[in-house]
Design an enzyme around this catalytic site. Sequence first.
Site, PDB file in Angstrom:
ATOM      1  N   ARG A   1       0.760  -1.171  -0.075  1.00  0.00           N
ATOM      2  CA  ARG A   1      -0.009   0.219  -0.001  1.00  0.00           C
ATOM      3  C   ARG A   1       0.821   1.195   0.136  1.00  0.00           C
ATOM      4  NH1 ARG A   1      -3.403  -2.660  -1.686  1.00  0.00           N
ATOM      5  NH2 ARG A   1      -5.493  -3.329  -0.648  1.00  0.00           N
TER       6      ARG A   1
ATOM      7  N   HIS B   1      -0.904   0.174  -9.772  1.00  0.00           N
ATOM      8  CA  HIS B   1      -1.809  -0.651  -8.957  1.00  0.00           C
ATOM      9  C   HIS B   1      -2.170  -1.858  -9.622  1.00  0.00           C
ATOM     10  CE1 HIS B   1      -3.873  -1.244  -5.006  1.00  0.00           C
ATOM     11  NE2 HIS B   1      -3.766  -2.321  -5.274  1.00  0.00           N
TER      12      HIS B   1
HETATM   13  P1  NAP Z   1      -1.599 -11.732   4.470  1.00  0.00           P
HETATM   14  O1  NAP Z   1      -1.798 -13.232   3.936  1.00  0.00           O
HETATM   15  O2  NAP Z   1      -2.268 -11.254   5.559  1.00  0.00           O
HETATM   16  O3  NAP Z   1      -0.021 -11.794   4.991  1.00  0.00           O
HETATM   17  C1  NAP Z   1       0.451 -10.658   5.528  1.00  0.00           C
HETATM   18  C2  NAP Z   1       1.985 -11.090   6.096  1.00  0.00           C
HETATM   19  O4  NAP Z   1       2.214  -9.543   6.726  1.00  0.00           O
HETATM   20  C3  NAP Z   1       2.072 -11.962   7.379  1.00  0.00           C
HETATM   21  O5  NAP Z   1       3.266 -12.657   6.971  1.00  0.00           O
HETATM   22  C4  NAP Z   1       2.299 -10.998   8.654  1.00  0.00           C
HETATM   23  O6  NAP Z   1       2.930 -11.794   9.458  1.00  0.00           O
HETATM   24  C5  NAP Z   1       2.988  -9.741   7.994  1.00  0.00           C
HETATM   25  N1  NAP Z   1       2.812  -8.585   9.128  1.00  0.00           N
HETATM   26  C6  NAP Z   1       1.632  -7.938   9.485  1.00  0.00           C
HETATM   27  N2  NAP Z   1       1.809  -7.179  10.149  1.00  0.00           N
HETATM   28  C7  NAP Z   1       3.194  -7.223  10.210  1.00  0.00           C
HETATM   29  C8  NAP Z   1       3.982  -6.580  11.357  1.00  0.00           C
HETATM   30  N3  NAP Z   1       3.531  -5.461  12.089  1.00  0.00           N
HETATM   31  N4  NAP Z   1       5.423  -6.791  11.478  1.00  0.00           N
HETATM   32  C9  NAP Z   1       5.921  -7.732  10.564  1.00  0.00           C
HETATM   33  N5  NAP Z   1       4.766  -8.326   9.797  1.00  0.00           N
HETATM   34  C10 NAP Z   1       3.834  -8.175   9.683  1.00  0.00           C
HETATM   35  O7  NAP Z   1      -1.427 -10.801   3.194  1.00  0.00           O
HETATM   36  P2  NAP Z   1      -1.400 -11.078   1.605  1.00  0.00           P
HETATM   37  O8  NAP Z   1      -2.701 -11.520   1.146  1.00  0.00           O
HETATM   38  O9  NAP Z   1      -0.136 -11.700   1.605  1.00  0.00           O
HETATM   39  O10 NAP Z   1      -1.383  -9.583   1.166  1.00  0.00           O
HETATM   40  C11 NAP Z   1      -0.547  -8.673   1.651  1.00  0.00           C
HETATM   41  C12 NAP Z   1      -0.755  -7.311   1.111  1.00  0.00           C
HETATM   42  O11 NAP Z   1      -0.690  -7.033  -0.233  1.00  0.00           O
HETATM   43  C13 NAP Z   1      -2.311  -6.946   1.171  1.00  0.00           C
HETATM   44  O12 NAP Z   1      -2.759  -6.487   2.425  1.00  0.00           O
HETATM   45  C14 NAP Z   1      -2.268  -5.580   0.149  1.00  0.00           C
HETATM   46  O13 NAP Z   1      -2.416  -4.505   0.816  1.00  0.00           O
HETATM   47  C15 NAP Z   1      -1.160  -6.008  -0.712  1.00  0.00           C
HETATM   48  N6  NAP Z   1      -1.776  -6.259  -1.961  1.00  0.00           N
HETATM   49  C16 NAP Z   1      -1.481  -5.734  -3.202  1.00  0.00           C
HETATM   50  C17 NAP Z   1      -1.999  -5.728  -4.344  1.00  0.00           C
HETATM   51  C18 NAP Z   1      -1.521  -5.061  -5.635  1.00  0.00           C
HETATM   52  O14 NAP Z   1      -1.781  -5.229  -6.632  1.00  0.00           O
HETATM   53  N7  NAP Z   1      -0.420  -4.191  -5.488  1.00  0.00           N
HETATM   54  C19 NAP Z   1      -2.769  -7.139  -4.824  1.00  0.00           C
HETATM   55  C20 NAP Z   1      -3.108  -7.725  -3.445  1.00  0.00           C
HETATM   56  C21 NAP Z   1      -2.403  -7.544  -2.384  1.00  0.00           C
HETATM   57  P3  NAP Z   1       2.495 -12.970  10.275  1.00  0.00           P
HETATM   58  O15 NAP Z   1       2.684 -14.112   9.111  1.00  0.00           O
HETATM   59  O16 NAP Z   1       3.194 -13.289  11.191  1.00  0.00           O
HETATM   60  O17 NAP Z   1       0.935 -12.924  10.526  1.00  0.00           O
END
Ligand code: NAP
Length: 308
Positions: A223, A271
């Site tokens: 983000r 994006h």
């Molecule tokens: P997810 O499955 O919820 O994984 C989030 C990861 O971040 C987990 O490993 C979590 O740790 C870690 N995390 C969260 N808070 C943290 C902190 N304070 N310190 C350290 N690590 C932390 O999310 P996802 O599905 O992989 O998606 C990630 C993000 O990608 C989305 O939230 C979105 O913003 C972005 N995204 C962007 C696009 C684009 O087109 N650009 C598309 C899709 C998604 P734990 O494993 O320990 O819980």
Amino acid sequence: MITVALLSRPGLMDPMKAVLARELPGVTVASWPEPAAREADIAVCWKPEAGALASMPKLKLIHAIAAGVDNILSDPTVPDLPLCRIVDPDITSAMTEFVLWSTLYFHRDFDRVVSNSRDGVWQRYEQRAARDRKVGILGLGELGAAAASRLVELGFTVSAWSRSPKTIAGVRAYHGADALDAFLSETEILVSLLPLTASTIGLLNAERLSRLPKGAALVLCSRGEHLVADDLVALLRSGHLRGAVLDVFEQEPLPADHPLWREPGVLVTPHMAAIASWETIALQVAENARRLLRGEPLLNVVDRARGY
Ligand code: NAP
């Protein structure tokens, strides 16, 4: 039967209507702020108007249309109901492709040669093996874990940082705030795949980015609010950082006159790293609607306390 409300800017989610009608016979689908939407059981949202969800008395489920739910939880009045997000193999594959491409963009010097080719400059750079390139992934969730594993398969030296301890074959895993500096100091290409929460907003600031070794690059796929863009620009101009691929921004679309478009070393993408199809989103909403009706566990429920 149930009512599904669509809360977004006008018309955005219209492509979902036919799929929801096909998948959920008898469903009423209404767009906010139509009167029927106010009586909805399920709200499907992208940046819903502040206060809207709190004003829906029959609401039982809030559904995001994206992997991230920051666009919903930014409204402090959102009621404490189950909140589900989209998790889909096609999104994961698309993000992995984007991360691989961005990594190779810097690793194989495409950032330099694309610029050189415009200027008629024939210059070759010393090639390094993938094993000699350190790629670091912030976030080891659905997307970060898949990208990390694929980078390992390609031979890169991969590390990652998450909130809780994780084990992924071939990946040096760090966790917790105390480990962040150590992780950054050994990362040459930093890829952000964190969710946007109170703990991660503004994480990529001057202090953190300057922990990266000189010549490091940033790939921001999470983000825009994770990054303090002025701090990035200062580190690029000082020569500490080499470049950045930025896919997400605080303001989207990024205005045509925004200086980031023209900042040397920055590549802006719109994006586009991973975009779910409306069919995919609607099918996941419909599946959770059926589960809600049957009283079964919902899929891809967000932990409200963690914010992701
Ligand atoms: P997810 O499955 O919820 O994984 C989030 C990861 O971040 C987990 O490993 C979590 O740790 C870690 N995390 C969260 N808070 C943290 C902190 N304070 N310190 C350290 N690590 C932390 O999310 P996802 O599905 O992989 O998606 C990630 C993000 O990608 C989305 O939230 C979105 O913003 C972005 N995204 C962007 C696009 C684009 O087109 N650009 C598309 C899709 C998604 P734990 O494993 O320990 O819980």
